[in-house]
Scaffold this active site. Structure first.
Site, PDB file in Angstrom:
ATOM      1  N   LYS A   1       0.810  -1.220   0.000  1.00 25.29           N
ATOM      2  CA  LYS A   1       0.000   0.000   0.000  1.00 25.29           C
ATOM      3  C   LYS A   1       0.847   1.274   0.000  1.00 25.29           C
ATOM      4  O   LYS A   1       0.366   2.337  -0.376  1.00 25.29           O
ATOM      5  CB  LYS A   1      -0.979  -0.026   1.167  1.00 25.29           C
ATOM      6  CG  LYS A   1      -2.043  -1.107   0.986  1.00 25.29           C
ATOM      7  CD  LYS A   1      -3.124  -1.053   2.030  1.00 25.29           C
ATOM      8  CE  LYS A   1      -4.273  -1.992   1.697  1.00 25.29           C
ATOM      9  NZ  LYS A   1      -3.883  -3.429   1.733  1.00 25.29           N
TER      10      LYS A   1
HETATM   11  C1  LIG Z   1      -4.403  -4.496   0.971  1.00 20.29           C
HETATM   12  C2  LIG Z   1      -3.623  -5.740   0.850  1.00 20.29           C
HETATM   13  C3  LIG Z   1      -3.951  -6.747  -0.088  1.00 20.29           C
HETATM   14  C4  LIG Z   1      -5.171  -6.678  -0.982  1.00 20.29           C
HETATM   15  O1  LIG Z   1      -5.120  -5.684  -1.949  1.00 20.29           O
HETATM   16  P1  LIG Z   1      -6.463  -5.183  -2.680  1.00 20.29           P
HETATM   17  O2  LIG Z   1      -6.076  -4.016  -3.471  1.00 20.29           O
HETATM   18  O3  LIG Z   1      -7.409  -4.831  -1.551  1.00 20.29           O
HETATM   19  O4  LIG Z   1      -6.983  -6.305  -3.490  1.00 20.29           O
HETATM   20  C5  LIG Z   1      -3.139  -7.853  -0.176  1.00 20.29           C
HETATM   21  N1  LIG Z   1      -2.070  -8.000   0.641  1.00 20.29           N
HETATM   22  C6  LIG Z   1      -1.724  -7.068   1.558  1.00 20.29           C
HETATM   23  C7  LIG Z   1      -0.558  -7.297   2.424  1.00 20.29           C
HETATM   24  C8  LIG Z   1      -2.478  -5.901   1.686  1.00 20.29           C
HETATM   25  O5  LIG Z   1      -2.135  -4.983   2.605  1.00 20.29           O
END
Ligand SMILES: *Cc1c(COP(=O)(O)O)cnc(C)c1O
Length: 548
Positions: free
Chosen positions: A122
Site C-alpha cells: 500500500k
Molecule cells: C491491501 C492488501 C492486499 C489486498 O489488496 P487489494 O487491493 O485490496 O486487493 C493484499 N495483501 C496485503 C498485504 C495488503 O495490505
C-alpha cells in the site's frame, strides 16, 4: 481508444457525475451518488512505447503513465516529476519494486512490493497520494491567511496495513491532518506500533474500544455528519481513491520490462515470453491497476485473481453471480449437508491473510462499469449514451447487492470478464504449506535462498503453481507484504525448519519499535463517533493555531 493528448476527464460508475477533473476526484475520493471515479476513457499507449519505455527507471515510467491520466494543465510536468521523486525516494531499494525468480523451472517470479516505509504494497500508492494531497492543498492555499485557508482532514479506519501506510504517506504534510481509528487490542503489536510511534503533529491515532466494524461505522457517520462537513474538508484514503489505482499501474510496466531484460540476458534468442500476473486480492484495487495496464496495451496474457477463503470474486468468476454469501450447495438425496450451508450464515471469515478478509470487493464496481460499457453499451453507437447505459447497469447491480445481497450478470459479460481474468481460491492450510515449500525449495544459498513469503504473497504463489507451465509462459506473482509483518503465520509455517529463525527476518527498522515513544488517544465505547468528532475538531483547531 481515446487519444492521450486530450484533457482527461472523470465520471462516476453510477452515472451521477461527469466531466470531473483529476484534482476533484482525488480530493473527493467517493462520488456523491455513492459510485467510484473512473477515467472516461482508458488511454492507449503511444505507438513507440515499447522502445521508448523499456529502459526507464520506475520513477520515469510512473511519469509517462501518470501523464496519460493527468492533464498537464492540471499538474505541470515539472511538478508531477517532483511529486513522483518525493514519493519513491522513501523506498529502500533503487528499483522501488524489484522482481526475484522463485522457481526457474515453472517460470514463477515474485514482484516485491514491500520495500516502502511500512513494508507493505500500500506504500506504493499512499506515498504518492500523500504528496498529491499536499500539492493540491498548498496550491489552493497560496496567498491565503487565517480562516481562508483550507485544511484537509483525512479520516480512516484500519485493521492494520492501510492505517500505517496512510500515516507514513501523510506524516508532516502541510495543510493535511490525519485521523486513523483502529480497534484497541485487535491489531498486531507491530502494526499498532507502526502507527502509534509516528509522532508528527498532524498524525492522530485513535484506539477505539470495539471492533474494526465499529471503527468503520464511526468513520461512515463522520463522513455523513453535516456540521463536520460544513467546517472541514474531509477526505478518505481507502482503496477506492482513484490516485491509488493509478499509482499501482506503474509496477505492472516496470516488472514486465525487468523480466524481459532478465530473460534476454539469460538467452538473447528466447523471443516471445507470455507474461501473466497473479495478484493476492481483497478489495480488487491492486489487480484493477493490472486491468488498466492491460487495457492500455501492456501485453498481459492473463490476470489471475488469488483469493483466500473470502472468495466472493472467485465465486463470481465461476458462476457470474456476485453474492455476499455462498449459496448453499443443493442438498444431496438423504439430506447430507454440504459445507456451503455454514458459509451462508457467516460474515467475513478470519484467515491468515487478514488484509484480504473482505465480504465484498469495493473496486470490483469499476471493472463492472467497463464490462457493462462494452457489453450493454453496445446497444448504442453514441458515446454519451454508452456511458449512461453502463452507469445505469452498475447502479442497479449495486442496489441489488445492498437489498438482496447479490446480483447476476449475463453470460456475455461473464465471458468478457474471463477473457482478461482467471481466479483461484487458496485456504489457510494451503497458505501455510506454500510458505513452507518455498522456504525449502529455494535452497539454502544465494540471495533468494530459504525465501520467506508472507501469508498474502503465499496465497498468490499457491495460485500460480496451479497454472499450466510451458517454456514461454511466465508468471509474475505479486508479493504484497514483508513476512515480518505477519509473524504469526510465518512462525506457524516454519517453526522447527532447518535454518529458520524469526530474528533473521526482522528488518532493523522494527528494532525497538515496540518500546519507542507512542502517541495515541483512547476512545471509550461510550464516547462513540461523537467522541471522535470532538477530538477531530479540537486537534484540527490546535494545528491551525500552531501553523499560523
Ligand atoms: C491491501 C492488501 C492486499 C489486498 O489488496 P487489494 O487491493 O485490496 O486487493 C493484499 N495483501 C496485503 C498485504 C495488503 O495490505
Amino acid at each position: 481508444m481515446a487519444s492521450h493528448t486530450a484533457s482527461q476527464k472523470y465520471l462516476s460508475t453510477r452515472g451521477g457525475s461527469y466531466d470531473l477533473s483529476f484534482e476533484e476526484v482525488v480530493l473527493k475520493g467517493l462520488a456523491s451518488d455513492g459510485g467510484l471515479f473512473i477515467p472516461e476513457d482508458i488511454p492507449s499507449l503511444p505507438a513507440d512505447w515499447h522502445d521508448k519505455w523499456k529502459d526507464l527507471s520506475f520513477q520515469e515510467l510512473a511519469f509517462e503513465i501518470f501523464s496519460l491520466y493527468i492533464s498537464p494543465s492540471e499538474i505541470p510536468p515539472q511538478d508531477l516529476r517532483g511529486i513522483i521523486q518525493r514519493s519513491y525516494s522513501t523506498f529502500r531499494t533503487p528499483q522501488v519494486t524489484p522482481i526475484v525468480t522463485l522457481d526457474s523451472k515453472r517460470n514463477i517470479h515474485l514482484l516485491e512490493l514491500f520495500h516502502g516505509p511500512t513494508f507493505a504494497f500500500k506504500d506504493v500508492a499512499l506515498q504518492f497520494l500523500g504528496n498529491l494531497f499536499e500539492y493540491f492543498l498548498v496550491r489552493r492555499n497560496e496567498g491565503k491567511t487565517g480562516k481562508e485557508r483550507e485544511q484537509l482532514t483525512v479520516i480512516g479506519a484500519t485493521s492494520g496495513d492501510t492505517g500505517s501506510a496512510a500515516i507514513y504517506g501523510l506524516r508532516g504534510k502541510k495543510d493535511v491532518s490525519v485521523f486513523i481509528t483502529f480497534p484497541y487490542g485487535k491489531v498486531s503489536p507491530i502494526q499498532e506500533a507502526q502507527m502509534t510511534t509516528v509522532t508528527d503533529a498532524n498524525v492522530h491515532c485513535l484506539a477505539v474500544q470495539g471492533t474494526f466494524d465499529d471503527c468503520q461505522d464511526i468513520v461512515k457517520s463522520l463522513f455523513a455528519d453535516a456540521s463536520l462537513n460544513a467546517n472541514h474538508r474531509l477526505a478518505a484514503v481507502n482503496s477506492i481513491n482513484w490516485a491509488r489505482i493509478l499509482a499501482q499501474i506503474t509496477y505492472y510496466f516496470s516488472s514486465y520490462f525487468s523480466l524481459l531484460r532478465q530473460l534476454s540476458n539469460q538467452s538473447p534468442s528466447d523471443s516471445n515470453p507470455q507474461i501473466a500476473f497473479t495478484v493476492p486480492t481483497g478489495n480488487f484495487g491492486d489487480i484493477l491497476a493490472g486491468y488498466f495496464a492491460k487495457r492500455m496495451g501492456l501485453p498481459v496474457a492473463k490476470l489471475l485473481i488469488a483469493t483466500n477463503s473470502n472468495d466472493i470474486l472467485h465465486r463470481f468468476w465461476q458462476s457470474g453471480r456476485y453474492e455476499k454469501h455462498a449459496v448453499p450447495a443443493p442438498q444431496a438425496e438423504g439430506g447430507i449437508k454440504e459445507d456451503g450451508v455454514q458459509a451462508h450464515e457467516e460474515g467475513v471469515k478470519e484467515t491468515l491473510s487478514p488484509a484480504m478478509d473482505i465480504l465484498v470487493s469495493s473496486n470490483f464496481e469499476r471493472l463492472l462499469w467497463f464490462l457493462a460499457h462494452e457489453i450493454h453499451g453496445a446497444q448504442s453507437s453514441d458515446v454519451k449514451e454508452k456511458r449512461r447505459i453502463a452507469g445505469e447497469k452498475v447502479r442497479s447491480w449495486l442496489n441489488d447487492l445492498k437489498s438482496k445481497d447479490g446480483f447476476a450478470v449475463d453470460d456475455a459479460l461473464l465471458k468478457a470478464a474471463k477473457r482478461d481474468f482467471a481466479s483461484e481460491r487458496v485456504n489457510d492450510e494451503q497458505t501455510i504449506e506454500t510458505i513452507r515449500e518455498v522456504f525449502c525449495t529455494t535452497g539454502t544459498t544465494g540471495a533468494n535462498g530459504n525465501y520467506i513469503l508472507d501469508p498474502h504473497s503465499a496465497v498468490g504463489i499457491a495460485a500460480s503453481v496451479r497454472q499450466p507451465t510451458s517454456a514461454e509462459q511466465h508468471y509474475i506473482s505479486l508479493s504484497t507484504a514483508h513476512p515480518a509483518k505477519f509473524s504469526h503465520a510465518v512462525e506457524r509455517a516454519l517453526k522447527g525448519q532447518d535454518g529458520f529463525s524469526f530474528e533473521q527476518v526482522l528488518p532493523r527498522e522494527f528494532d525497538g519499535m515496540l518500546d519507542a515513544e507512542k502517541r495515541v488517544r483512547k476512545i471509550e465505547r461510550r464516547q462513540g463517533s461523537e467522541g471522535v468528532k470532538k477530538v477531530i475538531i479540537e486537534e484540527v483547531e490546535k494545528e491551525l493555531r500552531n501553523a499560523h
